[in-house]
Design an enzyme around this catalytic site. Sequence first.
Site, PDB file in Angstrom:
ATOM      1  N   LYS A 175      20.315  37.135  44.468  1.00 25.11           N
ATOM      2  CA  LYS A 175      20.165  37.166  43.017  1.00 25.11           C
ATOM      3  C   LYS A 175      20.006  35.739  42.492  1.00 25.11           C
ATOM      4  O   LYS A 175      20.429  34.829  43.183  1.00 25.11           O
ATOM      5  CB  LYS A 175      21.381  37.826  42.360  1.00 25.11           C
ATOM      6  CG  LYS A 175      22.674  36.988  42.477  1.00 25.11           C
ATOM      7  CD  LYS A 175      23.707  37.403  41.495  1.00 25.11           C
ATOM      8  CE  LYS A 175      23.725  36.546  40.277  1.00 25.11           C
ATOM      9  NZ  LYS A 175      24.402  35.242  40.418  1.00 25.11           N
TER      10      LYS A 175
ATOM     11  N   LYS B 240      32.723  42.373  49.018  1.00 26.70           N
ATOM     12  CA  LYS B 240      34.151  42.024  48.988  1.00 26.70           C
ATOM     13  C   LYS B 240      34.975  43.215  49.468  1.00 26.70           C
ATOM     14  O   LYS B 240      34.726  44.350  49.083  1.00 26.70           O
ATOM     15  CB  LYS B 240      34.574  41.588  47.587  1.00 26.70           C
ATOM     16  CG  LYS B 240      33.956  40.224  47.184  1.00 26.70           C
ATOM     17  CD  LYS B 240      34.467  39.759  45.852  1.00 26.70           C
ATOM     18  CE  LYS B 240      33.673  38.558  45.330  1.00 26.70           C
ATOM     19  NZ  LYS B 240      34.173  37.264  45.768  1.00 26.70           N
TER      20      LYS B 240
ATOM     21  N   LYS C  83      41.238  31.309  38.367  1.00 33.06           N
ATOM     22  CA  LYS C  83      40.202  32.018  39.121  1.00 33.06           C
ATOM     23  C   LYS C  83      40.803  33.374  39.432  1.00 33.06           C
ATOM     24  O   LYS C  83      41.727  33.502  40.233  1.00 33.06           O
ATOM     25  CB  LYS C  83      39.850  31.296  40.420  1.00 33.06           C
ATOM     26  CG  LYS C  83      38.898  32.103  41.285  1.00 33.06           C
ATOM     27  CD  LYS C  83      37.991  31.249  42.139  1.00 33.06           C
ATOM     28  CE  LYS C  83      37.035  32.079  42.996  1.00 33.06           C
ATOM     29  NZ  LYS C  83      35.851  32.541  42.330  1.00 33.06           N
TER      30      LYS C  83
ATOM     31  N   HIS D 226      27.144  41.334  39.072  1.00 33.05           N
ATOM     32  CA  HIS D 226      28.507  41.578  39.579  1.00 33.05           C
ATOM     33  C   HIS D 226      29.321  42.505  38.664  1.00 33.05           C
ATOM     34  O   HIS D 226      29.946  43.460  39.110  1.00 33.05           O
ATOM     35  CB  HIS D 226      29.272  40.260  39.728  1.00 33.05           C
ATOM     36  CG  HIS D 226      28.540  39.211  40.520  1.00 33.05           C
ATOM     37  ND1 HIS D 226      27.764  39.529  41.614  1.00 33.05           N
ATOM     38  CD2 HIS D 226      28.468  37.862  40.402  1.00 33.05           C
ATOM     39  CE1 HIS D 226      27.244  38.414  42.115  1.00 33.05           C
ATOM     40  NE2 HIS D 226      27.655  37.394  41.399  1.00 33.05           N
TER      41      HIS D 226
ATOM     42  N   LYS E  80      33.281  30.660  32.784  1.00 31.07           N
ATOM     43  CA  LYS E  80      33.570  29.447  33.556  1.00 31.07           C
ATOM     44  C   LYS E  80      34.672  28.689  32.823  1.00 31.07           C
ATOM     45  O   LYS E  80      34.835  28.838  31.613  1.00 31.07           O
ATOM     46  CB  LYS E  80      32.333  28.549  33.619  1.00 31.07           C
ATOM     47  CG  LYS E  80      31.098  29.227  34.178  1.00 31.07           C
ATOM     48  CD  LYS E  80      31.033  29.112  35.662  1.00 31.07           C
ATOM     49  CE  LYS E  80      29.772  29.738  36.206  1.00 31.07           C
ATOM     50  NZ  LYS E  80      29.921  30.312  37.526  1.00 31.07           N
TER      51      LYS E  80
HETATM   52  C1  BG6 Z   1      27.482  33.782  41.691  1.00 28.45           C
HETATM   53  C2  BG6 Z   1      27.196  33.100  40.383  1.00 28.45           C
HETATM   54  O1  BG6 Z   1      26.673  34.911  41.838  1.00 28.45           O
HETATM   55  O2  BG6 Z   1      28.849  34.190  41.731  1.00 28.45           O
HETATM   56  C3  BG6 Z   1      28.129  31.916  40.191  1.00 28.45           C
HETATM   57  O3  BG6 Z   1      25.846  32.661  40.350  1.00 28.45           O
HETATM   58  C4  BG6 Z   1      29.563  32.330  40.364  1.00 28.45           C
HETATM   59  O4  BG6 Z   1      27.928  31.318  38.913  1.00 28.45           O
HETATM   60  C5  BG6 Z   1      29.772  33.118  41.658  1.00 28.45           C
HETATM   61  O5  BG6 Z   1      30.360  31.149  40.381  1.00 28.45           O
HETATM   62  C6  BG6 Z   1      31.169  33.691  41.714  1.00 28.45           C
HETATM   63  O6  BG6 Z   1      31.390  34.265  42.975  1.00 28.45           O
HETATM   64  P1  BG6 Z   1      32.866  34.424  43.552  1.00 28.45           P
HETATM   65  O7  BG6 Z   1      32.692  35.219  44.797  1.00 28.45           O
HETATM   66  O8  BG6 Z   1      33.391  33.030  43.782  1.00 28.45           O
HETATM   67  O9  BG6 Z   1      33.663  35.126  42.502  1.00 28.45           O
END
Ligand code: BG6
Length: 484
Positions: A139, A173, A334, A231, A329
């Site tokens: 993507k 995941k 996280k 996502h 962001k």
């Molecule tokens: C990516 C996005 O698809 O997913 C990013 O382009 C984002 O911006 C990332 O940081 C997040 O992935 P994960 O697995 O770290 O949650």
Amino acid sequence: MAALILFGGGGDLAMRMLLPSLYFLDHDGLLPPELKIIGAARSQETAEDYIAKVRQAVQPRAEAADAWDETSWARLTRRLDYLAVDATDAESLRALKARSGDGPVTSFLAVSPSLYGRIVTAMKTAGLAGPDDRIVLEKPVGRDLESFRAIDDAVAHAFDESQVFRIDHYLGKETVQNLIALRFGNAIFEPLWNNLTIDHVQITIGETVGVGDRWPYYDEYGALRDMVQNHMLQLLCLVAMEPPSDLDPDSVRNEKVKVLRSLRHVTAEDAERVTVRGQYAAGKVEGRPVESYQTERGQPSDTETFVAIRADIDNWRWAGVPFFMRTGKRLAEKRTEIVIQFKPVPHSIFGHGERGDIYDNRLVIELQPDEDISLSVMNKKPGLEQRMQLQPIRMSLSWGQDGKEAAPPRRRVAYERLLLDALNGDSTLFVRRDEAEQAWKWVDELADAWACRECKPLDYAAGSWGPEAADLLLSRTGRKWNVR
Ligand code: BG6
């Protein structure tokens, strides 16, 4: 002999995700013994130089996961090769075809999507799009429905849909797949999984990282297209879809498409009521001062780095159950979680107040930082008090409590599962064309609604949970985010 070609083999995605995943798979004996892996990129370097770079990327990752050993590395290097190519040039790709041998080829495009169309056309001419070959597309495929279709038409010209694997790494995941197991491997949840019992659903994908030097890509896409179109909507589909008849790729994807088709369109009149756009200002994340998005970008920008949305699914199962989604962001943590909030008990027999000290049941499916599924239920506080006292307790449903069922290896990269599935031709965890189209359609309408109302992103301090308006989105309806 089968081959896997990594276009963009020297790039960030290949070095950070794909090659470590391939190392882990090989380490666990999961790669087909004869599989060749060829990195393909523009840079003129030898296979030895490339392999040295791959080692630099893979070794620290594997060591941190306690999975580094020289034997596995030696096995991987025997498979690894590199060829400098211009991927849009058929002549150049003929050399790659010759290098890949006679077996089926899976090509992973880890390059700018603006090149996808030209690359697949060159691949077809060079013989890399035969009936046994496959293509994996990272993507974002397109920036809206129109550009998605333009790219996908070029892909469809070279490959049949059954050969196309559109990746959404969230589907790789472990906990996301566990959600499927939880919903459809247990009879106890299904009778509860509807608007009679569930009050609302929350999906949060919070990140502490900023956009940093990814802004040339990000500024054009923003959180809506970078995270929600793919996502976020995929997670929503897995929570909301009807039970498929089996795990056949089309059975699962048919159900997901139905959910996307039932999503209520966001109109311009509704834009401010059901969505929030935000952009991070300077602040502190994990105790460290960080700059605003516009400072990183170096000029003013209207791109959103945060979105919160109330989505409604207009079908029998979900009528009246809002799905609140937020992603951003530079947030406080996280954290990725799905929260299924159940309705309150209709009448409390315990408390003096109307509901006493009863908390509503809540199923939390946590994807990051920990992988867990937990259910909170009310329990009696131990003791001999006259009036029965209650307390909420959290029960983990994911990994055996008796220690017999092993916890998942911590090192799993979501791409491991997906690379393996693509090599085996199993497209269940990949996005079908009509699914991606439907998601773009919904996102395009939302983006149009924002444009029509001239919705500018609201500032939020880096290190917070986004603009206050995102809290209001829930509090207006008497609800609140699980984490705030
Ligand atoms: C990516 C996005 O698809 O997913 C990013 O382009 C984002 O911006 C990332 O940081 C997040 O992935 P994960 O697995 O770290 O949650």
